[in-house]
Scaffold this motif. Structure first.
Motif, PDB file in Angstrom:
ATOM      1  N   PRO A  43      -1.369  10.554   7.215  1.00 20.85           N
ATOM      2  CA  PRO A  43      -1.486  10.811   5.772  1.00 20.85           C
ATOM      3  C   PRO A  43      -0.279  10.290   4.983  1.00 20.85           C
ATOM      4  O   PRO A  43      -0.437   9.724   3.910  1.00 20.85           O
ATOM      5  N   PHE A  44       0.934  10.475   5.551  1.00 24.10           N
ATOM      6  CA  PHE A  44       2.147  10.080   4.801  1.00 24.10           C
ATOM      7  C   PHE A  44       2.915   9.042   5.593  1.00 24.10           C
ATOM      8  O   PHE A  44       3.417   9.329   6.683  1.00 24.10           O
ATOM      9  N   ARG A  45       3.015   7.867   5.033  1.00 27.94           N
ATOM     10  CA  ARG A  45       3.660   6.748   5.724  1.00 27.94           C
ATOM     11  C   ARG A  45       5.165   6.784   5.486  1.00 27.94           C
ATOM     12  O   ARG A  45       5.619   7.239   4.433  1.00 27.94           O
ATOM     13  N   PHE A  46       5.915   6.285   6.424  1.00 28.29           N
ATOM     14  CA  PHE A  46       7.383   6.184   6.404  1.00 28.29           C
ATOM     15  C   PHE A  46       8.066   7.541   6.568  1.00 28.29           C
ATOM     16  O   PHE A  46       9.278   7.633   6.511  1.00 28.29           O
ATOM     17  N   MET A  47       7.300   8.610   6.694  1.00 25.42           N
ATOM     18  CA  MET A  47       7.892   9.958   6.710  1.00 25.42           C
ATOM     19  C   MET A  47       7.785  10.532   8.127  1.00 25.42           C
ATOM     20  O   MET A  47       6.690  10.568   8.694  1.00 25.42           O
ATOM     21  N   GLU A  48       8.908  10.957   8.647  1.00 26.26           N
ATOM     22  CA  GLU A  48       8.977  11.347  10.054  1.00 26.26           C
ATOM     23  C   GLU A  48       7.975  12.437  10.419  1.00 26.26           C
ATOM     24  O   GLU A  48       7.403  12.430  11.504  1.00 26.26           O
ATOM     25  N   PHE A  49       7.755  13.385   9.495  1.00 27.37           N
ATOM     26  CA  PHE A  49       6.873  14.504   9.822  1.00 27.37           C
ATOM     27  C   PHE A  49       5.414  14.079   9.984  1.00 27.37           C
ATOM     28  O   PHE A  49       4.595  14.839  10.479  1.00 27.37           O
ATOM     29  N   SER A  50       5.111  12.827   9.547  1.00 32.61           N
ATOM     30  CA  SER A  50       3.713  12.404   9.586  1.00 32.61           C
ATOM     31  C   SER A  50       3.497  11.079  10.308  1.00 32.61           C
ATOM     32  O   SER A  50       2.460  10.877  10.946  1.00 32.61           O
ATOM     33  N   ASP A  51       4.473  10.190  10.224  1.00 31.69           N
ATOM     34  CA  ASP A  51       4.272   8.807  10.678  1.00 31.69           C
ATOM     35  C   ASP A  51       4.941   8.611  12.039  1.00 31.69           C
ATOM     36  O   ASP A  51       6.170   8.666  12.145  1.00 31.69           O
ATOM     37  N   GLU A 105       0.801  -1.235   0.000  1.00 38.74           N
ATOM     38  CA  GLU A 105       0.000   0.000   0.000  1.00 38.74           C
ATOM     39  C   GLU A 105       0.833   1.285   0.000  1.00 38.74           C
ATOM     40  O   GLU A 105       1.960   1.314   0.469  1.00 38.74           O
ATOM     41  N   PRO A 106       0.230   2.338  -0.555  1.00 36.75           N
ATOM     42  CA  PRO A 106       1.007   3.545  -0.849  1.00 36.75           C
ATOM     43  C   PRO A 106       1.526   4.255   0.385  1.00 36.75           C
ATOM     44  O   PRO A 106       0.925   4.202   1.452  1.00 36.75           O
ATOM     45  N   ALA A 107       2.646   4.937   0.190  1.00 38.11           N
ATOM     46  CA  ALA A 107       3.210   5.753   1.262  1.00 38.11           C
ATOM     47  C   ALA A 107       2.464   7.090   1.325  1.00 38.11           C
ATOM     48  O   ALA A 107       2.211   7.622   2.393  1.00 38.11           O
ATOM     49  N   GLN A 115      14.153  10.755   9.414  1.00 37.73           N
ATOM     50  CA  GLN A 115      13.571  11.468   8.253  1.00 37.73           C
ATOM     51  C   GLN A 115      12.663  10.566   7.431  1.00 37.73           C
ATOM     52  O   GLN A 115      11.496  10.852   7.199  1.00 37.73           O
ATOM     53  N   LEU A 116      13.210   9.457   6.992  1.00 31.07           N
ATOM     54  CA  LEU A 116      12.432   8.507   6.180  1.00 31.07           C
ATOM     55  C   LEU A 116      12.851   7.116   6.639  1.00 31.07           C
ATOM     56  O   LEU A 116      14.050   6.851   6.769  1.00 31.07           O
ATOM     57  N   ASP A 157       5.482  14.477  -3.840  1.00 30.76           N
ATOM     58  CA  ASP A 157       6.489  13.633  -4.496  1.00 30.76           C
ATOM     59  C   ASP A 157       6.134  12.183  -4.208  1.00 30.76           C
ATOM     60  O   ASP A 157       6.536  11.634  -3.173  1.00 30.76           O
ATOM     61  N   ALA A 158       5.382  11.549  -5.108  1.00 33.07           N
ATOM     62  CA  ALA A 158       4.868  10.233  -4.723  1.00 33.07           C
ATOM     63  C   ALA A 158       4.521   9.368  -5.924  1.00 33.07           C
ATOM     64  O   ALA A 158       3.954   9.857  -6.896  1.00 33.07           O
TER      65      ALA A 158
END
Ligand code: SF4
Length: 761
Positions: free
Chosen positions: A598-606, A150-152, A614-615, A339-340
């Motif tokens: 909303p944004f998976r694998f990304m520190e600002f969201s996950d 599933e999408p990031a 960061q990622l 960027d996805a």
């Protein structure tokens, strides 16, 4: 409830994977009005033409309202009790030969119950959803890149991107509300560059700044050409790649995780994919290949790639998914809003029910697989079943399941009964004569179909069960951006139509009463024991008692326990009741509130990403938090045009109809807007055969022929050498002649290309 007596409630739209939320107006036990839900982040009050008419799908004149059993060739009305008995006996006699064929339109509790019944109850794993036909290659693409499906990103990427690249898809018609988010930005003066990379001009091309037309199958070469340019020009993101990526290449025998590779080997393998070579293969001009390379090489813009069936329904669908992820990773166009790389789904719960619940033949809930012992133990523990109950051998994937069903038992066809729920394989399987219609000549095969309307599938059914649909039942769906959406039953189903989930539980209960050992847990209790507030079991297998408690909620909460292993944490049912969907992982934070991601694998969201990383691809295949960039070569299509069959045949959808049209063709406004299928041709190909607009043409492939009216210079404009036919029309079934070949890893068929000849009738 308003002064006019109309009561409003929320529900996701019944159709596509966009997952728009609607407000449903009900009066006198009837849906009387539909509005776009202003509070819904997905659609902000908008709907497409199908969404505005979604209420009408309940009220076609030919709703199925009684169970019917085929006797002496004719369907005769029977009682539910008899119907349940017939199914239970078929299963009891040969449980290993029984299969369920389901759908990405199953609600999450329906799919969860069906897979628990097959995998935990019958221990045979023969269950697969029709999602195998539409997004299985996206699953294998994500798995082999991120280590988890599933999408990031999410739909917010569409609000943030500077460039939107659409790979072989037509969101202007297939995901119109999503597409409108970008068009809306442009109408407000924002600059968003749209690039349509396709095999025919569509409504999406009309809105695009660039339309790059490629020869079918050569998308593989175009993606490699972009990667080649990034390396040759030195514009790939070296720092990003070193920090977050490893390299992989395919093994000789295609496999999900391939073999380790290096940047140097990757660069070497890409060397042949010069713009000139890619142009020669694909037909896309050299300067346009260079344009794509330059765009991905820029650090000052954000690029979102969208794809759907054009990439997934592909004999190299897994590889094409890997390559698209790869160019985003290589260029560093990943990990920021806008960027996805994202694969969209066509069904409302292909993500929720097929992928997350694990109704695929190899899968278990929450990203688990049957082949993994500890994954099996997790499920057996939550289900209170003895260790070893779940079979480690994957069941049959869709195409194999139907091949086995349509092969005589004495010739090895070891599936003798299939129960179809919420889908229409008699219309949508590829190469129907091989995979469906020859069942008619097989006496020992038994087809059970739960349906709403008569379909191409019910025509061959031995037992037809009338099903409740959409707001006639409680439900939970999961859309393309990991958003789980709940709704409540608002109206009663007609006649004796009932919930699919109830049907599964009722059959399981009958088997329990017959003494089938798989229907008991470790303590001898029924595997679908649903309780009231005092903890007493409620006999929900009796339809009159089914809505006494919220069985959906109890099944969902049981499923939720299995969602943590792969960080697919869905929100509690009661939180979903309050929300217009929440994107998992949904995590309870120090403020005591549940927060979506909303944004998976990304520190600002996950919140699962470690501080400072960061990622973080925390389910990385290589166990070092890195994603994989794959090299996959261009390979020719399985069947290409030749002298006898000189044209490419592509199939697909139209705006007005949803999939096989069983629902939308019952809505007069939609039916009248698009009454029947057609063949789109290039005017020169048509003229060469003496064909004009509206003439009847014969479309022939190696698998048969059908007749269709010609549409020239219409909505879709294929290039010379290509024809396109939509698949929604059950009277003009293009799938009788499509190719049955599948991707070797995802097992998804290719509906987008085969060789055909077209001539005047
Ligand atoms: Fe939204 Fe899709 Fe329904 Fe249209 S069909 S309203 S785009 S969910």
């Amino acid at each position: 409830q308003g002064a006019d007596g109309v009561k409003w409630d929320k529900a996701p739209c019944r159709f596509c994977g966009t997952g728009c939320h609607v407000r449903v107006g009900v009066k006198d036990d009837k849906v009387v009005a539909i509005q776009g839900e202003q509070l819904a982040e997905v659609n902000k009050g908008l709907l497409c033409v199908k969404g505005y008419h979604v209420g009408g799908i309940l009220y076609g004149k030919d709703r199925l309202t009684q169970p019917q059993l085929r006797r002496n060739g004719k369907l005769e009305t029977i009682s539910w009790d008899e119907a349940i008995d017939v199914i239970a006996k078929r299963i009891y006699d040969k449980p290993e030969q029984f299969a369920i064929y389901g759908s990405g339109q199953w609600t999450i509790p329906e799919g969860y119950a069906a897979q628990k019944f097959i995998k935990g109850g019958l221990s045979n794993n023969h269950i697969d959803p029709n999602a195998r036909l539409c997004m299985a290659s996206a699953v294998t693409g994500y798995l082999s890149t991120h280590g988890v499906d599933e999408p990031a990103g999410c739909y917010t990427d569409l609000d943030e991107c500077d460039v939107l690249i659409m790979w072989g898809n037509n969101p202007a018609e297939m995901h119109p509300v999503l597409f409108s988010r970008v068009i809306d930005r442009r109408s407000k003066g924002e600059k968003v560059t749209l690039i349509d990379i396709g095999t025919r001009r569509t409504r999406t091309s009309e809105y695009s700044d660039e339309y790059l037309e490629f020869r079918p199958q050569t998308d593989l070469a175009i993606a490699n050409g972009i990667a080649h340019l990034l390396i040759e020009n030195g514009t790939y993101d070296k720092q990003f790649v070193e920090r977050f990526c490893n390299f992989r290449k395919d093994t000789e025998e295609a496999s999900l995780f391939g073999q380790a590779s290096t940047f140097e080997e990757y660069a070497e393998l890409l060397k042949p994919y010069t713009p000139e070579y890619v142009s020669q293969l694909s037909g896309v001009p050299v300067d346009k290949i260079r344009l794509l390379g330059e765009l991905f090489g820029r650090k000052d813009i954000r690029i979102t790639s969208l794809w759907c069936m054009g990439v997934n329904q592909h004999t190299r669908g897994t590889n094409m998914n890997r390559l698209l992820h790869g160019i985003h990773l290589l260029s560093g166009h990943f990990g920021k809003p806008g960027d996805a790389p994202t694969s969209l789904t066509g069904q409302p719960s292909a993500c929720g029910t097929a992928r997350e619940v694990g109704t695929l033949a190899h899968a278990l809930p929450g990203g688990r697989v049957v082949a993994n012992e500890s994954h099996r133990r997790d499920c057996e523990e939550v289900w209170n079943m003895p260790a070893g109950r779940i079979n480690p051998k994957p069941g049959y994937h869709t195409v194999k399941m139907w091949e086995q069903f349509c092969t005589p038992t004495e010739e090895g066809g070891d599936i003798s009964t299939v129960w179809v729920q919420v889908t229409n394989p008699g219309h949508t399987l590829p190469h129907l004569k091989k995979h469906f219609t020859n069942k008619a000549g097989l006496k020992d095969k038994f087809l059970i179909v739960s349906e709403v309307y008569p379909t191409a599938t019910t025509k061959l059914a031995d037992l037809v069960l009338p099903a409740a649909m959409w707001v006639e039942k409680n439900g939970v769906y999961g859309n393309s951006e990991r958003r789980t959406q709940q709704w409540f039953k608002m109206v009663n189903p007609p006649g004796q139509a009932r919930d699919d989930c109830w049907m599964t539980i009722a059959v399981a209960r009958r088997l329990f009463e017959m003494g089938h050992p798989g229907m008991k847990d470790k303590d001898g209790n029924f595997i679908f024991s649903i309780q009231d507030e005092s903890g007493a079991e409620v006999p929900v297998w009796e339809w009159e008692r089914y809505y006494e408690v919220n069985a959906d909620k109890q099944l969902f909460e049981e499923y939720r326990k299995l969602t943590y292993l792969k960080h697919k944490d869905v929100a509690p049912y009661d939180e979903l009741v309050k929300a217009r969907g929440l994107r998992w992982p949904v995590v309870k934070k120090a403020d005591g509130k549940w927060h979506e991601t909303p944004f998976r694998f990304m520190e600002f969201s996950d919140s699962y990403v470690e501080k400072g990383k960061q990622l973080q691809f925390y389910h990385s295949v290589t166990k070092d938090d890195k994603a994989l960039i794959w090299f996959c070569p261009y390979e020719p299509a399985t069947e290409e045009p030749d002298e006898a069959y000189p044209l490419w045949l592509c199939t697909g959808r139209v705006l007005e109809h949803w999939h096989s049209g069983t629902m939308t063709r019952r809505v007069p406004q939609l039916r009248n807007a698009m009454p029947h299928a057609y063949v789109e041709m290039h005017p020169e190909d048509a003229a060469a055969q003496g064909l004009g607009n509206g003439d009847l043409a014969v479309i022939e492939t190696r698998r048969g022929k059908i007749e269709l009216p010609v549409w020239l210079n219409g909505r879709g404009r294929p290039p010379k050498g290509t024809v396109f036919v939509p698949f929604f029309d059950e009277n003009l079934l293009i799938n009788e002649i499509t190719l049955g070949d599948i991707d070797p890893i995802s097992k998804e068929p290719d509906y987008k290309k085969c060789a055909a000849v077209v001539y005047k009738r």
